[in-house]
Design a protein around this motif. Sequence first.
Motif, PDB file in Angstrom:
ATOM      1  N   GLU A   3       0.839  -1.193   0.000  1.00 45.09           N
ATOM      2  CA  GLU A   3       0.000   0.000   0.000  1.00 45.09           C
ATOM      3  C   GLU A   3       0.879   1.250   0.000  1.00 45.09           C
ATOM      4  O   GLU A   3       1.790   1.386   0.818  1.00 45.09           O
ATOM      5  CB  GLU A   3      -0.909   0.025   1.226  1.00 45.09           C
ATOM      6  N   THR A   5       0.996   5.095   0.669  1.00 43.31           N
ATOM      7  CA  THR A   5       0.238   6.125   1.388  1.00 43.31           C
ATOM      8  C   THR A   5       0.680   7.518   0.965  1.00 43.31           C
ATOM      9  O   THR A   5       1.757   7.701   0.390  1.00 43.31           O
ATOM     10  CB  THR A   5       0.437   5.974   2.907  1.00 43.31           C
ATOM     11  N   GLU A   7       1.593   9.725   2.972  1.00 45.46           N
ATOM     12  CA  GLU A   7       2.769  10.052   3.771  1.00 45.46           C
ATOM     13  C   GLU A   7       4.046   9.574   3.083  1.00 45.46           C
ATOM     14  O   GLU A   7       5.089  10.237   3.133  1.00 45.46           O
ATOM     15  CB  GLU A   7       2.654   9.422   5.166  1.00 45.46           C
ATOM     16  N   HIS A  64       0.508   5.844  -6.160  1.00 40.79           N
ATOM     17  CA  HIS A  64      -0.514   6.275  -5.199  1.00 40.79           C
ATOM     18  C   HIS A  64      -1.777   6.717  -5.923  1.00 40.79           C
ATOM     19  O   HIS A  64      -2.898   6.389  -5.504  1.00 40.79           O
ATOM     20  CB  HIS A  64       0.040   7.416  -4.345  1.00 40.79           C
ATOM     21  N   GLN A  67      -3.564   3.709  -7.179  1.00 44.32           N
ATOM     22  CA  GLN A  67      -4.169   2.990  -6.054  1.00 44.32           C
ATOM     23  C   GLN A  67      -5.447   3.659  -5.594  1.00 44.32           C
ATOM     24  O   GLN A  67      -6.472   3.005  -5.371  1.00 44.32           O
ATOM     25  CB  GLN A  67      -3.161   2.949  -4.895  1.00 44.32           C
TER      26      GLN A  67
END
Length: 232
Positions: A3, A5, A7, A64, A67
């Motif tokens: 995953e 993120t 961040e 990202h 996703q």
Amino acid sequence: MVEITAEMVAAAEAEVTEAQRGRTEAEAALMESPTSTVKATELTAALRRVAQTRANAAELRQAHAEQVAAERAAASREELEKVAGKDIAAAGKELKAARVQLEAAAEAAQRALVDLMRQAEAYDVLVERHADVLVGRGLDLNGESGGGQSFSGAAVKVRGQLFQSAGSGAVLACLAHRVAEARLPQPNYMVGVLEYNCGRVVPEDREDGLLSGLPTVERVEFPALPPLRSAV
């Protein structure tokens, strides 16, 4: 699947910033010692790190984004609206209030414009009436006081001060042009039409200086347009 993120993306972009700072320092060091092979090697490494961190950040950003898009596509419309419930409620509340304010401002402006045209019409009636009276007294515009009529309208001179017909439409176009020219991005078709095709009052072109004392309209500063480049 790992995953990605937001961040992680932010951290990668921070690494790019840090790498760019290192490159700047390495460039400055080489400028001070241009014959130093050590400084040249350090700059090469700094440039390589900038390229690597940029590539890594770009890859993470794309991953990202893909996703997030996949997650949104997998969710049902009802689930999306449920998750965005607070945002939807805030949008409805703020937009309804803003619409009320906009329509109230439009109503007030409409009333003001109607009053503006009434005042211009009344002004023109007075100019024409007094011009006729003074012309009837044998006084034309060649002296300190007098009246006259022409294709463009009536004019009255009172002890040297000139008053000329305004035209309600010309006054309206003048105000609309002043506001549009100050508040719309340039070049703008509407500004051009108001400036050249509507017979607006132009205070600096009038002998009587009508509307020359209006305050400056608060301008909106827009970013400068990029220069045109030749396709050749």
